[in-house]
Design a protein around this motif. Structure first.
Motif, PDB file in Angstrom:
ATOM      1  N   LYS A 248     -57.985 -16.006 -38.893  1.00  0.00           N
ATOM      2  CA  LYS A 248     -58.949 -16.533 -37.927  1.00  0.00           C
ATOM      3  C   LYS A 248     -58.991 -15.681 -36.662  1.00  0.00           C
ATOM      4  O   LYS A 248     -60.063 -15.502 -36.061  1.00  0.00           O
ATOM      5  N   ILE A 249     -57.844 -15.150 -36.273  1.00  0.00           N
ATOM      6  CA  ILE A 249     -57.831 -14.225 -35.122  1.00  0.00           C
ATOM      7  C   ILE A 249     -58.648 -12.978 -35.441  1.00  0.00           C
ATOM      8  O   ILE A 249     -59.409 -12.479 -34.595  1.00  0.00           O
ATOM      9  N   ALA A 250     -58.505 -12.486 -36.662  1.00  0.00           N
ATOM     10  CA  ALA A 250     -59.266 -11.304 -37.072  1.00  0.00           C
ATOM     11  C   ALA A 250     -60.766 -11.572 -37.036  1.00  0.00           C
ATOM     12  O   ALA A 250     -61.556 -10.757 -36.533  1.00  0.00           O
ATOM     13  N   ILE A 251     -61.165 -12.737 -37.543  1.00  0.00           N
ATOM     14  CA  ILE A 251     -62.591 -13.085 -37.563  1.00  0.00           C
ATOM     15  C   ILE A 251     -63.115 -13.257 -36.137  1.00  0.00           C
ATOM     16  O   ILE A 251     -64.206 -12.781 -35.802  1.00  0.00           O
ATOM     17  N   GLY A 258     -68.280  -6.258 -34.519  1.00  0.00           N
ATOM     18  CA  GLY A 258     -67.037  -5.772 -35.076  1.00  0.00           C
ATOM     19  C   GLY A 258     -66.368  -4.711 -34.224  1.00  0.00           C
ATOM     20  O   GLY A 258     -66.972  -4.129 -33.318  1.00  0.00           O
ATOM     21  N   LEU A 259     -65.114  -4.453 -34.540  1.00  0.00           N
ATOM     22  CA  LEU A 259     -64.345  -3.445 -33.809  1.00  0.00           C
ATOM     23  C   LEU A 259     -64.618  -2.030 -34.303  1.00  0.00           C
ATOM     24  O   LEU A 259     -64.270  -1.074 -33.620  1.00  0.00           O
ATOM     25  N   GLY A 260     -65.208  -1.917 -35.489  1.00  0.00           N
ATOM     26  CA  GLY A 260     -65.482  -0.602 -36.051  1.00  0.00           C
ATOM     27  C   GLY A 260     -64.628  -0.339 -37.280  1.00  0.00           C
ATOM     28  O   GLY A 260     -63.535  -0.901 -37.422  1.00  0.00           O
ATOM     29  N   PRO A 261     -65.108   0.503 -38.191  1.00  0.00           N
ATOM     30  CA  PRO A 261     -64.354   0.804 -39.411  1.00  0.00           C
ATOM     31  C   PRO A 261     -62.977   1.361 -39.110  1.00  0.00           C
ATOM     32  O   PRO A 261     -62.824   2.279 -38.301  1.00  0.00           O
ATOM     33  N   GLY A 262     -61.955   0.801 -39.733  1.00  0.00           N
ATOM     34  CA  GLY A 262     -60.589   1.281 -39.580  1.00  0.00           C
ATOM     35  C   GLY A 262     -59.895   0.827 -38.320  1.00  0.00           C
ATOM     36  O   GLY A 262     -58.731   1.191 -38.097  1.00  0.00           O
ATOM     37  N   LYS A 263     -60.545   0.022 -37.479  1.00  0.00           N
ATOM     38  CA  LYS A 263     -59.966  -0.359 -36.189  1.00  0.00           C
ATOM     39  C   LYS A 263     -59.417  -1.788 -36.168  1.00  0.00           C
ATOM     40  O   LYS A 263     -59.207  -2.360 -35.100  1.00  0.00           O
ATOM     41  N   SER A 264     -59.195  -2.349 -37.340  1.00  0.00           N
ATOM     42  CA  SER A 264     -58.631  -3.690 -37.396  1.00  0.00           C
ATOM     43  C   SER A 264     -57.219  -3.705 -36.826  1.00  0.00           C
ATOM     44  O   SER A 264     -56.426  -2.789 -37.053  1.00  0.00           O
ATOM     45  N   VAL A 265     -56.913  -4.768 -36.107  1.00  0.00           N
ATOM     46  CA  VAL A 265     -55.563  -4.957 -35.556  1.00  0.00           C
ATOM     47  C   VAL A 265     -54.746  -5.900 -36.431  1.00  0.00           C
ATOM     48  O   VAL A 265     -53.566  -5.670 -36.696  1.00  0.00           O
ATOM     49  N   GLN A 266     -55.381  -6.940 -36.934  1.00  0.00           N
ATOM     50  CA  GLN A 266     -54.674  -7.962 -37.689  1.00  0.00           C
ATOM     51  C   GLN A 266     -54.244  -7.485 -39.075  1.00  0.00           C
ATOM     52  O   GLN A 266     -53.438  -8.154 -39.723  1.00  0.00           O
ATOM     53  N   ILE A 282     -62.792  -7.442 -43.096  1.00  0.00           N
ATOM     54  CA  ILE A 282     -64.187  -6.981 -43.090  1.00  0.00           C
ATOM     55  C   ILE A 282     -64.913  -7.507 -41.863  1.00  0.00           C
ATOM     56  O   ILE A 282     -65.621  -6.769 -41.162  1.00  0.00           O
ATOM     57  N   VAL A 283     -64.744  -8.812 -41.579  1.00  0.00           N
ATOM     58  CA  VAL A 283     -65.426  -9.402 -40.417  1.00  0.00           C
ATOM     59  C   VAL A 283     -64.871  -8.814 -39.123  1.00  0.00           C
ATOM     60  O   VAL A 283     -65.626  -8.572 -38.170  1.00  0.00           O
ATOM     61  N   GLU A 284     -63.561  -8.558 -39.071  1.00  0.00           N
ATOM     62  CA  GLU A 284     -62.982  -7.996 -37.861  1.00  0.00           C
ATOM     63  C   GLU A 284     -63.524  -6.595 -37.586  1.00  0.00           C
ATOM     64  O   GLU A 284     -63.820  -6.244 -36.438  1.00  0.00           O
ATOM     65  N   GLU A 285     -63.701  -5.795 -38.618  1.00  0.00           N
ATOM     66  CA  GLU A 285     -64.141  -4.414 -38.421  1.00  0.00           C
ATOM     67  C   GLU A 285     -65.660  -4.265 -38.363  1.00  0.00           C
ATOM     68  O   GLU A 285     -66.167  -3.384 -37.653  1.00  0.00           O
TER      69      GLU A 285
END
Length: 436
Positions: A248-251, A258-266, A282-285
């Motif tokens: 849920k934090i990621a979403i 989104g944060l951008g491709p490859g930039k997920s933190v979670q 996917i939703v985060e990025e």
């Protein structure tokens, strides 16, 4: 490349959606695998996982290509032959699957000499769906009695579901629900479906009571899914809350764009970021737009399955498309619902996107059979088109022949008229005029 594309038979729209989903999967899998690479190798280089995923997708499409070449009516007999084999594999999984490392290993077995883990329930679901479609299409011509269907249809269904249930409730529930849907669409009597649903509820309740009373008699997965349901309904804190909270934090972090491709933190905190919870990554990025795009792809694929089922030239073909196509979409919806905590954690992957060789390959087998059905429709359409072309060409030849005969007949009549024409070279009264 053109020759390869031309060799692909069946519904081209389904081919396109499957290819797009598979190609898109490389980006989130590559990104989400970096934490695995860091934990296992300490480098954070996910290239190995990317290459592995690429090899799995390649093998999956090879399987898809080969399966779609097989005439789909062959699978009527194949399903009957494979069902006992599947039962043996499920029994083996119940007793031997727990020796594989990991808490969820009771759902998997390891193929000897190869080292590839394999989830037998996915193969069982495909075989069972085709088996049920075969039975329902066969009984369309004869009246259905509950006594006969109880032995010929529901006994194999309950055996398969009960062998899957101890290790994997979500898959067992999905299979049973899809079989009921197939029975409803196949016009199985509604009153009999009600009896089967009641029997299923009673059987599940009895199994849960026995599992709680004798926990040592069943694999540890029974406690896992029972606790998950209890904790989901009562909001008790447990280990799954950690995954859900991170998802849920990621979403929420993704926002709209989104944060951008490859930039997920979670992805660095989610244990199953490349498989069970890849939708959250996917939703985060890619943001809300990326999440809606993936959801729309599956919904459009569902619509195409409906079109393919409607176009199928036999009841068996219609039921096969529905029985194999709808579970793929339902599994995708389940995976997305878990990521946003609409459902308890189930362990269902996102078809064609999540990493995992056996899940990709089983999905490709199901899609190959569906495309085999649509290929038959395409072949029938081509045969009808060729037949129409031949009939048109024959009609043109006949018209041409008739026209030539008509012109020849007119020419003959004209020649005959000309031969009988009287040419007045002299005056017929000339002899009389000469006498005078």
């Amino acid at each position: 490349m053109k020759e390869l594309i031309h060799s692909l038979k069946g519904d081209k729209v389904i081919w396109a959606f499957v290819a797009l989903l598979a190609l898109f999967s490389f980006m989130p899998v590559f990104s989400a695998s970096s934490n695995l690479a860091y934990m296992r190798h300490g480098s954070g280089n996910a290239l190995t996982y990317l290459l592995k995923h690429g090899a799995q997708v390649f093998v999956g499409f090879f399987i898809l290509y080969k399966i779609h070449k097989v005439p789909y009516h062959y699978f009527r007999t194949i399903s009957r032959l494979l069902l006992p084999v599947v039962w043996v594999l499920l029994i083996y999984t119940l007793f031997k699957g727990t020796v594989i490392q990991g808490a969820n290993a009771s759902r998997w077995i390891q193929i000897p000499f190869i080292g590839i883990t394999f989830q037998t329930s996915t193969l069982a679901s495909i075989v069972l769906y085709v088996f049920v479609a075969r039975y329902l299409s066969k009984t369309r011509e004869t009246p259905i009695t509950f006594q006969s269907s109880l032995w010929d249809l529901w006994t194999p269904v309950f055996i398969t579901v009960m062998l899957i249930l101890p290790a994997n409730l979500s898959t067992a529930a999905l299979i049973f629900s899809m079989v009921l849907m197939l029975a409803f669409i196949g016009k199985y009597p509604l009153k009999y479906i009600g009896i089967i649903v009641g029997a299923g509820i009673i059987g599940l309740t009895f199994f849960i009571l026995v599992a709680k009373q004798f926990p040592e008699a069943f694999p540890n997965r029974v406690d896992t899914w029972i606790n998950r349901i209890d904790n989901f309904t009562t909001d008790k804190p447990d280990e799954d809350d950690y995954q859900i909270e991170k998802a849920k934090i990621a979403i929420a972090s993704g926002g709209v764009y989104g944060l951008g491709p490859g930039k997920s933190v979670q992805k660095n905190f989610l244990p199953q970021s490349s498989s069970d919870f890849i939708y959250a990554i996917i939703v985060e990025e890619y943001g809300l737009f990326g999440g809606i795009l993936v959801l729309s792809m599956y919904l459009l694929l569902l619509f195409r399955f409906v079109v393919a089922a409607h176009k199928a030239n036999s009841m068996f073909g219609k039921l096969v498309v529905i029985g194999l196509g709808f579970p793929i979409i339902f599994q995708a919806m389940t995976n997305m619902a878990v990521a946003v905590e609409l459902l308890p954690v189930t362990g269902q992957t996102l078809p064609l996107i999540s990493s995992g060789g056996s899940s990709i390959w089983m999905t490709c087998i199901a899609l190959g059979i569906i495309l085999s059905v649509t290929k038959k429709e395409e072949e029938i359409a081509e045969e009808l088109a060729d037949k129409q072309k031949r009939e048109d060409a024959l009609q043109r030849m006949i018209d041409k022949q008739l026209q030539e005969e008509e012109e020849a007949e007119k020419a003959a009549v004209q020649a005959e008229l000309e031969s009988y024409s009287i040419k007045e070279e002299t005056n017929p009264l000339e002899p009389i005029l000469k006498k005078n």
